[in-house]
Design a protein around this motif. Structure first.
Motif, short mmCIF file in Angstrom:
data_model
loop_
_atom_site.label_atom_id
_atom_site.label_comp_id
_atom_site.label_asym_id
_atom_site.label_seq_id
_atom_site.Cartn_x
_atom_site.Cartn_y
_atom_site.Cartn_z
N LEU A 8 2.02 -10.32 -48.45
CA LEU A 8 2.72 -10.84 -47.27
C LEU A 8 1.80 -10.82 -46.05
O LEU A 8 1.81 -11.75 -45.25
CB LEU A 8 3.98 -10.01 -47.01
N ALA A 9 0.99 -9.77 -45.95
CA ALA A 9 0.07 -9.68 -44.81
C ALA A 9 -0.89 -10.86 -44.82
O ALA A 9 -1.20 -11.43 -43.77
CB ALA A 9 -0.70 -8.36 -44.86
N ALA A 10 -1.30 -11.23 -46.03
CA ALA A 10 -2.23 -12.38 -46.15
C ALA A 10 -1.55 -13.68 -45.70
O ALA A 10 -2.21 -14.62 -45.29
CB ALA A 10 -2.71 -12.51 -47.59
N MET A 11 -0.22 -13.71 -45.78
CA MET A 11 0.52 -14.89 -45.32
C MET A 11 0.80 -14.80 -43.82
O MET A 11 1.46 -15.67 -43.25
CB MET A 11 1.86 -15.00 -46.06
N GLY A 12 0.36 -13.69 -43.20
CA GLY A 12 0.59 -13.55 -41.76
C GLY A 12 1.93 -12.90 -41.44
O GLY A 12 2.43 -12.97 -40.32
N VAL A 13 2.51 -12.23 -42.45
CA VAL A 13 3.83 -11.61 -42.25
C VAL A 13 3.66 -10.09 -42.10
O VAL A 13 3.01 -9.44 -42.91
CB VAL A 13 4.75 -11.91 -43.46
N VAL A 14 4.24 -9.55 -41.03
CA VAL A 14 4.17 -8.10 -40.78
C VAL A 14 5.54 -7.49 -41.09
O VAL A 14 6.57 -8.02 -40.69
CB VAL A 14 3.82 -7.83 -39.30
N LEU A 15 5.52 -6.37 -41.84
CA LEU A 15 6.78 -5.74 -42.24
C LEU A 15 7.05 -4.51 -41.37
O LEU A 15 6.12 -3.82 -40.94
CB LEU A 15 6.68 -5.29 -43.70
N LYS A 16 8.33 -4.26 -41.13
CA LYS A 16 8.74 -3.03 -40.44
C LYS A 16 9.78 -2.35 -41.31
O LYS A 16 10.86 -2.89 -41.54
CB LYS A 16 9.33 -3.37 -39.07
N ASP A 17 9.43 -1.14 -41.79
CA ASP A 17 10.38 -0.39 -42.60
C ASP A 17 11.20 0.51 -41.69
O ASP A 17 10.67 1.18 -40.82
CB ASP A 17 9.63 0.46 -43.63
N GLY A 18 12.51 0.51 -41.89
CA GLY A 18 13.37 1.38 -41.09
C GLY A 18 14.60 1.74 -41.89
O GLY A 18 14.63 1.57 -43.12
N LYS A 19 15.60 2.25 -41.21
CA LYS A 19 16.84 2.60 -41.89
C LYS A 19 18.00 1.95 -41.15
O LYS A 19 17.98 1.80 -39.93
CB LYS A 19 17.02 4.12 -41.90
N ASP A 20 19.01 1.54 -41.92
CA ASP A 20 20.17 0.96 -41.26
C ASP A 20 21.14 2.05 -40.81
O ASP A 20 20.84 3.24 -40.94
CB ASP A 20 20.85 -0.09 -42.16
N ALA A 21 22.31 1.67 -40.28
CA ALA A 21 23.25 2.62 -39.70
C ALA A 21 23.70 3.67 -40.71
O ALA A 21 23.98 4.83 -40.36
CB ALA A 21 24.46 1.87 -39.14
N ASP A 22 23.74 3.29 -42.00
CA ASP A 22 24.15 4.23 -43.05
C ASP A 22 22.97 5.03 -43.60
O ASP A 22 23.12 5.74 -44.60
CB ASP A 22 24.82 3.47 -44.21
N GLY A 23 21.81 4.87 -43.02
CA GLY A 23 20.65 5.62 -43.48
C GLY A 23 19.95 5.00 -44.68
O GLY A 23 19.04 5.59 -45.27
N LYS A 24 20.38 3.78 -45.07
CA LYS A 24 19.72 3.11 -46.19
C LYS A 24 18.44 2.42 -45.71
O LYS A 24 18.43 1.85 -44.60
CB LYS A 24 20.66 2.06 -46.81
N PRO A 25 17.37 2.48 -46.51
CA PRO A 25 16.13 1.85 -46.05
C PRO A 25 16.29 0.32 -45.94
O PRO A 25 16.84 -0.31 -46.84
CB PRO A 25 15.11 2.21 -47.14
N VAL A 26 15.83 -0.24 -44.83
CA VAL A 26 15.81 -1.71 -44.67
C VAL A 26 14.43 -2.12 -44.17
O VAL A 26 13.75 -1.36 -43.50
CB VAL A 26 16.86 -2.25 -43.68
N THR A 27 14.04 -3.32 -44.56
CA THR A 27 12.76 -3.85 -44.10
C THR A 27 13.02 -5.14 -43.34
O THR A 27 13.72 -6.03 -43.84
CB THR A 27 11.85 -4.13 -45.32
N THR A 28 12.48 -5.21 -42.14
CA THR A 28 12.53 -6.48 -41.41
C THR A 28 11.12 -7.05 -41.36
O THR A 28 10.16 -6.33 -41.63
CB THR A 28 13.05 -6.28 -39.97
#
Ligand SMILES: [Zn+2]
Length: 480
Positions: free
Chosen positions: A455-475
């Motif tokens: 994805l980085a090679a496509m110019g896409v940067v990922l941000k890993d975080g957690k949602d309101a319920d504490g489940k991991p989400v990536t934007t």
């Protein structure tokens, strides 16, 4: 500064003076609609769109008439219709082929940032005399016969090249040379081997129109003489217009023959005052051909990943085309598109945040264009504006904004809208993200890292975080 354009006929760069500044008139040969337009076809469309924009800026948007025809009668179209729709009556099959192809062409060139021309006449509507009295092909051919420039022989009406003393002036080919170079098996019915077809009879299996010379169809060259006169006939009936454009490959025989027909039919010293031709296009250093596998349609570049494993946004293709001066040959390479994409991204990142300076493009951009459409010079100015703008020069950023819009290489979109490449890439990012989330869930970090790198090679940067319920989400977002 005045507009100066290079004229193929006189072989010099001259100050452009319109015949009537309240109606500047330009004609450019358009597509023959039997197949998708290839990237070489895109070059004149883009080049003359830039000229159209420049003329509108100089003389006013309502004072420029730009005509680009659609050739919808041609033996290649008949062949394609018979191949693709064998069960249909020929006329119906032809209509299907031409309507589909013409619509595709319009969509493709719109994606390349081109404005629609003022008129886009279809050849088939200009074969027979028209209710509105605009010039048609049959009337034009009758005039040529009446004036002694054409004759009927062997089921054809032919233009008599020897009736025109300076035939060959545009291409610099003299009749004697053509005679010497002609094949031995010359059509016996021709007075001169260089005589060309204005009208030919059609068999019952070919499209045809009833004419004084029998049921037949026009030759290719007469179409442009008719359609240019139909919309660009002079204010005092002089039938000379300002600019005629097209690719270098059209100089002979097409434009040479257009000139012969138009001048001889109207009795004028010129067909157009300025003849402009764009240079050839090669792909990765070689002539584009289907057999070499380096043949690309505009649509393939926009919608598939056949060229450099990438989809290319129309603005990127347009900028890549303008990086070379229109009269020079262009080498269409993946490297060139990568470079154009990088530049455009840098420029838009800065221009997006700025208000356009005004509706008018900055003078710095217009100046190089006045010198025979010097687009590489214009790109140098864009670089300079960008350099200033990144030093927080707000004025420069606003100028950059106006300039990109004027040139048709941007229309105010966010960078991410352009660099997610519309059609498929966004979906691909989402699919890769889902695969990565799955990999992380099963603790396959090697795989999840690999996807992150892809994805980085496509110019896409990922941000890993957690949602309101504490489940991991990536934007994700496009790297800026
Ligand atoms: Zn033409």
């Amino acid at each position: 500064m005045e507009l100066r354009l290079y004229d193929t006929l006189t072989k010099e760069k001259r100050v452009f003076t319109p015949i009537d500044p309240s109606n500047v008139r330009m004609y450019v040969c358009g597509p023959t609609v039997y197949d998708f337009a290839h990237i070489g076809n895109a070059r004149p469309v883009i080049v003359f769109d830039v000229l159209f924009r420049l003329l509108r800026h100089l003389y006013g948007a309502d004072h420029v008439t730009y005509v680009r025809n659609i050739t919808d009668v041609d033996d290649k179209i008949n062949d394609r219709a018979a191949r693709d729709f064998p069960g249909l009556p020929l006329n119906e099959a032809i209509r299907k082929v031409t309507e589909k192809t013409a619509a595709q062409f319009q969509a493709d060139v719109a994606a390349l940032g081109c404005l629609p021309p003022t008129h886009q006449p279809r050849a088939t509507e200009f074969v027979l005399p028209r209710a509105d009295g605009r010039t048609d092909m049959v009337t034009l051919i009758k005039q040529l016969i009446a004036r002694g420039h054409a004759y009927e022989a062997g089921g054809e009406v032919l233009f008599d090249v020897q009736s025109m003393p300076d035939y060959g002036a545009l291409s610099g080919r003299r009749l004697e040379e053509q005679k010497a170079g002609a094949r031995v098996a010359v059509d016996a019915h021709k007075r001169n081997p260089a005589d060309f077809v204005l009208w030919k009879l059609s068999s019952e299996h070919e499209p045809g129109w009833d004419s004084p010379w029998g049921r037949g169809r026009p030759g290719w060259h007469i179409e442009c003489s008719a359609m240019s006169a139909a919309y660009l006939g002079g204010p005092d009936g002089k039938d000379v217009f300002d600019i005629h454009g097209g690719g270098l490959d059209l100089i002979f025989p097409h434009h040479e023959n257009e000139i012969a027909q138009s001048r001889c039919a109207h009795g004028t010293p010129a067909m157009a005052n300025t003849w402009m031709h764009n240079g050839f296009l090669q792909v990765e250093g070689e002539k584009m051909s289907k057999s070499l596998g380096n043949f690309f349609t505009i649509n393939e570049l926009l919608q598939t990943k056949k060229f450099g494993s990438n989809q290319w946004h129309g603005y990127v293709l347009r900028l890549a085309m303008l990086m070379t001066h229109y009269r020079q040959p262009i080498d269409w390479t993946v490297d060139r598109l990568v470079e154009a994409r990088k530049l455009l991204k840098e420029w838009i990142d800065i221009a997006y945040g700025a208000e356009p300076e005004s509706d008018d493009p900055p003078k710095e951009i217009i100046d190089p264009l006045l010198d025979d459409l010097n687009t590489p010079g214009m790109i140098t100015v864009l670089h300079a504006l960008h350099r200033e703008a990144v030093r927080l020069n707000v004025e420069a950023a606003r100028k950059l904004n106006s300039a990109l819009r004027f040139l048709g290489i941007w229309n105010g979109e966010k960078t991410s809208e352009i660099y997610s490449f519309g059609y498929e890439v966004k979906t691909e990012v989402e699919l890769l993200l889902a695969a990565r989330t799955e990999a992380r869930a099963r603790k396959d970090f090697k795989e999840s890292d690999r996807i992150r790198d892809e994805l980085a090679a496509m110019g896409v940067v990922l941000k890993d975080g957690k949602d309101a319920d504490g489940k991991p989400v990536t934007t994700w977002e496009i790297a800026r």
